[in-house]
Enzyme design. Structure first.
Site, short mmCIF file in Angstrom:
data_model
loop_
_atom_site.label_atom_id
_atom_site.label_comp_id
_atom_site.label_asym_id
_atom_site.label_seq_id
_atom_site.Cartn_x
_atom_site.Cartn_y
_atom_site.Cartn_z
N LYS A 74 -10.11 -15.06 -53.32
CA LYS A 74 -10.32 -13.90 -54.20
C LYS A 74 -11.77 -13.86 -54.69
O LYS A 74 -12.26 -14.80 -55.31
CB LYS A 74 -9.37 -14.00 -55.41
CG LYS A 74 -9.62 -12.95 -56.51
CD LYS A 74 -8.60 -13.02 -57.63
CE LYS A 74 -8.96 -12.09 -58.80
NZ LYS A 74 -7.98 -12.12 -59.89
N ASP A 105 -14.25 -9.23 -63.45
CA ASP A 105 -12.95 -8.60 -63.69
C ASP A 105 -12.88 -8.13 -65.14
O ASP A 105 -12.53 -8.88 -66.04
CB ASP A 105 -11.81 -9.58 -63.39
CG ASP A 105 -10.43 -8.94 -63.60
OD1 ASP A 105 -10.37 -7.70 -63.76
OD2 ASP A 105 -9.43 -9.69 -63.57
N LYS A 158 -9.49 -5.36 -70.29
CA LYS A 158 -9.17 -6.61 -70.98
C LYS A 158 -9.73 -6.61 -72.39
O LYS A 158 -10.72 -5.93 -72.66
CB LYS A 158 -9.82 -7.79 -70.24
CG LYS A 158 -9.19 -8.17 -68.93
CD LYS A 158 -9.92 -9.37 -68.31
CE LYS A 158 -9.30 -9.77 -66.98
NZ LYS A 158 -7.92 -10.21 -67.08
N ASP A 210 -14.22 -14.96 -61.73
CA ASP A 210 -13.04 -14.48 -61.00
C ASP A 210 -13.32 -14.40 -59.49
O ASP A 210 -12.45 -14.00 -58.72
CB ASP A 210 -12.62 -13.11 -61.56
CG ASP A 210 -11.12 -12.86 -61.45
OD1 ASP A 210 -10.36 -13.83 -61.29
OD2 ASP A 210 -10.73 -11.69 -61.52
N ASP A 256 -5.48 -4.29 -63.94
CA ASP A 256 -5.96 -5.66 -64.15
C ASP A 256 -5.25 -6.65 -63.21
O ASP A 256 -5.65 -7.80 -63.11
CB ASP A 256 -5.75 -6.06 -65.62
CG ASP A 256 -6.57 -7.28 -66.00
OD1 ASP A 256 -7.47 -7.65 -65.22
OD2 ASP A 256 -6.30 -7.83 -67.09
N GLU A 264 -5.58 -6.89 -60.12
CA GLU A 264 -6.38 -6.45 -58.97
C GLU A 264 -6.48 -7.50 -57.89
O GLU A 264 -6.68 -7.17 -56.72
CB GLU A 264 -7.79 -6.05 -59.44
CG GLU A 264 -8.80 -7.19 -59.61
CD GLU A 264 -8.42 -8.23 -60.66
OE1 GLU A 264 -7.62 -7.91 -61.54
OE2 GLU A 264 -8.94 -9.36 -60.60
N ARG A 305 -4.29 -9.51 -56.53
CA ARG A 305 -3.24 -9.41 -55.50
C ARG A 305 -3.47 -8.23 -54.57
O ARG A 305 -3.06 -8.27 -53.41
CB ARG A 305 -1.87 -9.35 -56.20
CG ARG A 305 -1.71 -8.19 -57.14
CD ARG A 305 -0.52 -8.36 -58.10
NE ARG A 305 -0.82 -9.31 -59.18
CZ ARG A 305 0.04 -9.64 -60.14
NH1 ARG A 305 1.25 -9.10 -60.15
NH2 ARG A 305 -0.30 -10.51 -61.07
N1 BES Z 1 -8.52 -12.64 -63.14
C1 BES Z 1 -7.33 -12.47 -63.90
C2 BES Z 1 -6.58 -13.77 -64.13
C3 BES Z 1 -7.29 -14.81 -64.95
C4 BES Z 1 -7.01 -14.94 -66.30
C5 BES Z 1 -8.18 -15.70 -64.39
C6 BES Z 1 -7.62 -15.91 -67.05
C7 BES Z 1 -8.80 -16.68 -65.14
C8 BES Z 1 -8.51 -16.78 -66.47
C9 BES Z 1 -6.37 -11.53 -63.17
O1 BES Z 1 -6.97 -10.56 -62.39
C10 BES Z 1 -5.58 -10.83 -64.20
O2 BES Z 1 -6.15 -10.08 -64.93
N2 BES Z 1 -4.28 -11.09 -64.24
C11 BES Z 1 -3.41 -10.48 -65.19
C12 BES Z 1 -2.21 -9.97 -64.44
C13 BES Z 1 -1.32 -9.09 -65.27
C14 BES Z 1 -2.00 -7.78 -65.57
C15 BES Z 1 -0.04 -8.87 -64.50
C16 BES Z 1 -3.01 -11.51 -66.23
O3 BES Z 1 -2.81 -12.66 -65.84
O4 BES Z 1 -2.97 -11.17 -67.39
ZN ZN Z 2 -8.85 -11.02 -61.68
MN MN Z 3 -7.47 -8.83 -63.54
#
Ligand code: BES
Ligand code: ZN
Ligand code: MN
Length: 502
Positions: A270, A275, A282, A293, A352, A354, A356
């Protein structure tokens, strides 16, 4: 840095510092008794004063007495029954970091009793310590400024001291360790760089330079071609930023070739250079961390370079979908429906989620290039870091035999993974009115659901490593600075090397 392995006694080795590891609370018997005696009983005096309590990675500088080294560094390896390959790597790093800001040019490390506590014995310890010292020398504070006073010393010489050992075998192992460590540091250096510095195109440029240096083939797919290939999920994320997306594809070995294990392995990482969450933006707290990220992308790019150094020509693919996830007039909106490369339609409920989306298309593309086995590495979910923190990576895989193969590579690498289940009942939570499925469901079991989503894009054996918790440290430790850790680099290299021609 020159690397030497010597079979001399520890007191015969000339170096600025001689590191002396001890296991558990110090017991001054055997060679340790001799070292203590020759130091003028400096070590036992420190122990009875309470300085050497046996704490893991606790390290004390001592006078060397009549020994040839300038100083001693007594360092705790911790309790015998919890010494692992990872602990040996970190011990090497802790030694190097403890010397931060000191003028040390030559560092010697006596292997001590460590070989008795690690499978693979002295050779394994030599490799893991050397890798650890190199990883310990990594200092992110030097990326954007010079003359960082506390930086770990730049060694001109590392000497591993293993009385009576097979010096040639240990040297070979330690050389491998240095290359593994340098690869991890390459990933970390890229990963720590800021988003205003490393856009998807800059990441592609870095990959081009690495490819050229190591004789790898590279193809960078731009939006126009991605459109033709049907990468609708990847493009939906990428279009929100003024910095256009890039699908970075690195290859070693001949096109379509299988490795010695009969596989065509693809590592997918990834590469979200930043992000923000996109329209589903966020909160501000810790948002700056989202420059990392892109860890998965940096990891697979570095890993294929490391494999090229250790076993050039090994058939291998590294694919890094690189994007910036930003809100703006061109961004994907919640409720947008897009079509993935495999023809499945996706209802983007949360922009968010993204990672996947870009990974799904990258996995399809890997299969299009003939991949028979997939492993992806991604900072995918906050949920994994809430569950496991920064010391354990969550992992999924199917079929189980392929998971076990990846887990075995992880064990050789000294990295920790915990397998999580696919819970079939949760799949229906991704059902959509409008499309084949959504990109998020309700938050309960969100970690499982993220893997169920990705599974829709794999038709060959596949393992998913969610490194969102382990990719970077928020605080420094004795063995690592804050920032990118290089996690999973060694695992991927071990996995790929299982397919190296002997
Ligand atoms: N890049 C984030 C996940 C992340 C969170 C990485 C904290 C490192 C530290 C990912 O893209 C994300 O935002 N995931 C969301 C998914 C949700 C919207 C289903 C999450 O984990 O909140
Ligand atoms: Zn992310
Ligand atoms: Mn995200």
């Amino acid at each position: 840095m020159q690397l030497r392995v010597v079979a001399d006694q520890p007191w015969e080795v000339a170096a600025d510092v001689l590191a002396v590891p001890f296991i558990g609370e110090p017991v001054f018997g055997g060679l340790l008794a001799e070292i203590d005696k020759r130091s003028g009983r400096e070590l036992s005096a420190l122990a009875s004063f309470g300085e050497l309590g046996g704490e893991r990675f606790g390290a004390v500088v001592a006078a060397a007495g009549e020994m040839k080294a300038g100083r001693l560094l007594a360092v705790g390896a911790g309790d015998a029954d919890t010494i692992s390959r990872q602990v040996v790597v970190r011990l090497g790093s802790a030694i190097e970091r403890r010397l931060g800001g000191r003028s040390v040019k030559s560092l010697a490390i006596w292997l001590g009793d460590l070989p008795a506590h690690v499978d693979g014995g002295a050779e394994a310890v030599a490799e893991l310590l050397a890798r650890g010292v190199v990883e310990g020398s990594f200092e992110p504070a030097t990326i954007y400024r010079d003359n960082v006073k506390s930086a770990p010393p730049e060694l001109s010489e590392l000497i591993l001291v293993a009385p009576g050992a097979d010096v040639a075998a240990l040297k070979k192992a330690a050389d491998r360790g240095v290359i593994m460590g340098e690869g991890a540091n390459l990933a970390r250096r890229l990963d720590n760089r800021a988003a205003n510095d490393v856009s998807p195109e800059v990441l592609a440029q870095e990959a081009r330079a690495i490819a050229q240096q190591h004789g790898l083939s590279i193809d960078v797919i731009e939006p126009e071609q991605a459109e033709k290939l049907g990468m609708g999920m990847f493009l939906a994320v990428g279009r929100g930023s003024a910095n256009p997306p890039r699908m970075i594809v690195l290859r070693s070995g001949a096109e379509g070739a299988k490795d010695a294990a009969g596989r065509r392995l693809a590592m997918v990482g990834k590469g979200v250079c930043f992000d923000s969450g996109g329209i589903s933006i966020k909160p501000a707290d810790h948002m700056e961390e989202m420059k990392m990220d892109k860890t998965g992308a940096c990891t697979v790019i570095a890993a294929i370079a490391t494999v090229a150094r250790l076993a050039p020509g090994t058939p291998l693919l590294a694919i890094a979908p690189a994007v910036e996830n930003m809100p703006g007039p061109h961004s994907a909106r919640p409720g947008d429906v897009v079509k993935a490369m495999n023809g499945k339609t996706v209802d983007i409920l949360n922009t968010d989620a993204e990672g996947r989306l870009i990974l799904g298309d990258a996995m399809c593309y890997a299969e299009k290039l003939g991949a028979t086995h997939l492993v992806d590495v991604a900072t995918l979910t906050g949920a994994v870091s809430r569950a496991f923190g920064d010391q354990m990576t969550g992992a999924f895989g199917t079929p189980q035999a392929w998971y076990d193969t990846v887990a075995a590579a992880g064990a050789r690498a000294g990295e920790r993974y915990w397998q999580l289940p696919f819970i079939e009942e949760y799949r229906s939570d991704l059902d959509s009115w409008y499309a084949d499925f959504t990109n998020t469901g309700s938050p309960e079991g969100g970690l499982i659901k993220s893997a169920l989503f990705l599974r829709e894009f794999a038709t060959v054996p596949w393992v998913h490593l969610d490194i969102a918790g382990t990719a970077y440290f928020r605080k420094k430790t004795a063995y690592a600075p804050a920032g990118a850790t290089g996690v999973s680099h060694a695992t991927l290299v071990e996995l790929a090397l299982a397919g190296a021609k002997a």
